[in-house]
Design a protein around this motif. Structure first.
Motif, short mmCIF file in Angstrom:
data_model
loop_
_atom_site.label_atom_id
_atom_site.label_comp_id
_atom_site.label_asym_id
_atom_site.label_seq_id
_atom_site.Cartn_x
_atom_site.Cartn_y
_atom_site.Cartn_z
N PHE A 14 -3.13 -2.96 -7.32
CA PHE A 14 -2.75 -3.44 -5.99
C PHE A 14 -4.05 -3.46 -5.14
N ASP A 15 -4.98 -2.43 -5.28
CA ASP A 15 -6.27 -2.71 -4.35
C ASP A 15 -7.12 -3.62 -5.10
N GLY A 16 -7.09 -4.33 -6.12
CA GLY A 16 -7.80 -5.23 -6.85
C GLY A 16 -7.23 -6.64 -6.26
N VAL A 17 -5.85 -6.89 -6.48
CA VAL A 17 -5.40 -7.87 -5.96
C VAL A 17 -5.70 -8.25 -4.35
N ILE A 18 -5.37 -7.05 -3.59
CA ILE A 18 -5.54 -7.16 -2.36
C ILE A 18 -7.28 -7.42 -1.87
N GLY A 19 -7.93 -6.51 -2.53
CA GLY A 19 -9.45 -6.98 -2.48
C GLY A 19 -9.94 -8.21 -2.72
N ALA A 20 -9.40 -8.84 -3.71
CA ALA A 20 -9.70 -10.20 -4.26
C ALA A 20 -9.86 -11.24 -2.99
N PHE A 21 -8.87 -10.92 -1.96
CA PHE A 21 -8.85 -12.00 -0.94
C PHE A 21 -9.98 -11.86 0.00
N ALA A 22 -10.75 -10.75 -0.32
CA ALA A 22 -12.05 -10.57 0.43
C ALA A 22 -13.10 -11.56 -0.16
N ILE A 23 -12.93 -11.95 -1.26
CA ILE A 23 -13.87 -12.83 -2.01
C ILE A 23 -13.42 -14.31 -2.33
N ALA B 225 0.85 -0.91 -0.04
CA ALA B 225 0.11 0.00 0.08
C ALA B 225 0.95 1.40 -0.05
N ALA B 226 2.00 1.28 0.92
CA ALA B 226 2.86 2.37 0.81
C ALA B 226 3.50 2.60 -0.48
N PHE B 227 3.88 1.64 -1.16
CA PHE B 227 4.50 1.81 -2.41
C PHE B 227 3.67 2.09 -3.76
N GLY B 228 2.37 1.60 -3.73
CA GLY B 228 1.51 1.96 -4.52
C GLY B 228 0.77 3.36 -4.34
N GLY B 229 0.61 3.50 -3.03
CA GLY B 229 0.02 4.92 -2.80
C GLY B 229 0.99 6.08 -3.03
N MET B 230 2.23 5.91 -2.90
CA MET B 230 3.19 6.93 -2.98
C MET B 230 3.36 7.20 -4.58
N PHE B 231 3.24 6.21 -5.22
CA PHE B 231 3.50 6.23 -6.75
C PHE B 231 2.48 6.99 -7.31
N LEU B 232 0.90 6.61 -6.83
CA LEU B 232 -0.28 7.21 -7.48
C LEU B 232 -0.27 8.71 -6.95
N ALA C 127 -9.73 10.59 -9.15
CA ALA C 127 -9.82 9.15 -8.57
C ALA C 127 -8.44 8.75 -8.20
N ILE C 128 -7.45 8.93 -8.94
CA ILE C 128 -6.07 8.56 -8.67
C ILE C 128 -5.71 8.94 -7.34
N GLY C 129 -5.92 10.52 -7.24
CA GLY C 129 -5.63 10.99 -5.84
C GLY C 129 -6.47 10.05 -4.58
N ALA C 130 -7.57 9.87 -4.61
CA ALA C 130 -8.47 9.25 -3.75
C ALA C 130 -8.05 8.15 -3.38
N LEU C 131 -7.63 7.22 -4.57
CA LEU C 131 -7.12 6.12 -4.42
C LEU C 131 -5.43 5.86 -3.48
N ALA C 132 -4.96 6.77 -4.01
CA ALA C 132 -3.68 6.98 -3.21
C ALA C 132 -3.97 7.25 -1.72
N ALA C 133 -4.81 8.05 -1.55
CA ALA C 133 -5.18 8.13 0.06
C ALA C 133 -5.56 6.91 0.67
N LEU C 134 -6.70 6.33 -0.09
CA LEU C 134 -7.29 4.93 0.65
C LEU C 134 -6.42 3.83 0.53
N LEU C 135 -5.46 3.71 0.00
CA LEU C 135 -4.05 2.77 -0.01
C LEU C 135 -3.32 3.00 1.45
N LEU C 136 -3.40 4.46 1.54
CA LEU C 136 -2.37 4.68 2.70
C LEU C 136 -3.39 4.30 4.00
N ILE C 137 -4.58 4.64 3.99
CA ILE C 137 -5.28 4.44 4.95
C ILE C 137 -5.61 2.82 5.44
#
Length: 379
Positions: A266-275, A120-127, A319-329
């Protein structure tokens, strides 16, 4: 046009769903279908941003993006990446990680959850860097003028994006990083991990984005000369051809696109584990979704949608900015993937609506005066 652009996506969907039935019956079919929809909804903004970059590249590199690029996206990020992060975080060999993914799915999911703070830190900062560089650039067309106009003035300060990103990373490492979420509901101090991974994301953005920009800028002079030659050809009655970036510039832009896609996934791969924690079903579902994202990118380029609906690119970057914030959260807190997807869909939908309003206002202005008049988004 639709069949030509989405034909391969339709074919992969059929094959993927058939493979799911053969692998695990109708239950597996349903899981793969849900994962496909999840990936598409989470990555629509990815398609819009990709289209903005892809339209600058020549036909050859657009084909590379659809062939080699899709292999990287499907097999690299949706299949190999989850195995690699488990191998790295648990100090396992790649073969051991694959065996774990296939034979002990619960333990595999636990290791991925424990590795999430660094991902999340890697992807969040890149985005975040993508968003900041966009919002600080002085653009002729502005969507949310009350935000973008003052920020474009601040953007004249050198290295402002990097400074803000480092400040955000430092705060994140000391707050959410110090109480990172792990499997079983535990929270541990991973401030150092978050800080190092975030710096890695920043360095990756600067290297890949910087190289692509460098070679793109080097082409400007030669492109200007080619434009002059085309103008002469047009005056002589010869056909004009559109210029597109190729060579080293296109290569590094291709790398930039692949890293960008990786960060989005990143969020899709991690989120997939919820399913599901079945790596085979995960690869099938996310792979189908990735194919549609690629096809949608090409469709936007070929239809000239970004030129017609000028605020779409703005909405995607917000949306990218929102996703970056959500990844860090999500380093500390669990955020439902539905929320992540809906935020992106809402922002892009709002930008599309603003674009339609702008186009209608332009049509009215041109009809009344016969001249083009700049009209704000009204948002």
């Amino acid at each position: 046009m639709v069949l030509k652009t989405f034909g391969w996506s339709f074919a992969v969907t059929a094959l993927g769903l058939v493979a799911a039935i053969l692998f695990g019956g109708w239950t597996a079919f349903g899981i793969v279908a849900i994962l496909s929809i999840l990936e598409i909804s989470l990555s629509f903004d990815n398609a819009v941003v990709n289209a903005g970059i892809l339209k600058k590249m020549n036909a050859f590199w657009q084909k590379i993006f659809l062939t080699i690029g899709i292999l990287i996206a499907v097999f690299g990020m949706r299949l190999v990446f989850p195995v690699v992060i488990v191998a790295f975080s648990a100090s396992l060999g790649p073969i051991e990680a694959v065996d774990l993914a296939l034979t002990d799915k619960d333990r595999y999911q636990e290791l991925v959850t424990d590795a999430h703070p660094s991902i999340a830190a890697f992807g969040g900062m890149f985005l975040l860097m993508i968003f900041l560089d966009f919002i600080f650039e002085d653009r002729d067309i502005k969507w949310l003028t009350w935000i973008e106009r003052p920020l474009s003035k601040l953007g004249k300060v050198d290295m402002l994006s990097a400074c803000i990103a480092l400040i955000v990373l430092l705060i994140a490492s000391l707050t959410v990083g110090a109480n990172a979420h792990q499997h079983g509901g535990l929270h541990v101090d991973k401030a150092e991990t978050v800080l190092l991974a975030g710096i890695g994301g920043l360095i990756t953005y600067m290297i890949v984005g910087g190289l692509s920009g460098y070679f793109e800028n080097r082409l400007e002079e030669s492109e200007e000369r080619e434009h002059e030659e085309e103008e002469k050809a047009a005056r002589a009655g010869k056909p004009r051809t559109a210029l597109a970036i190729g060579g080293k510039a296109a290569f590094f832009m291709f790398l930039y696109l692949e890293v960008l896609d990786a960060s989005f996934s990143f969020d899709g791969v991690i989120g997939a584990f919820a399913i599901t924690n079945d790596i085979v079903l995960m690869a099938l579902g996310l792979g189908i979704g990735a194919m549609y994202v690629r096809s949608l990118t090409v469709y936007l380029v070929r239809q000239g949608t970004l030129d017609e609906y000028v605020f779409l690119e703005h909405g995607a970057h917000y949306a990218i900015g929102a996703l970056a914030a959500l990844l860090l959260i999500t380093i500390q807190y669990e955020v439902n993937e539905i929320i992540t997807g809906l935020i992106g869909v809402f922002l892009i939908g709002l930008s599309f609506w603003s674009s339609v309003r702008r186009n209608k206002a332009h049509a009215v202005a041109e009809g009344g005066t016969g001249e083009k008049t700049e009209v704000s988004s009204g948002v």
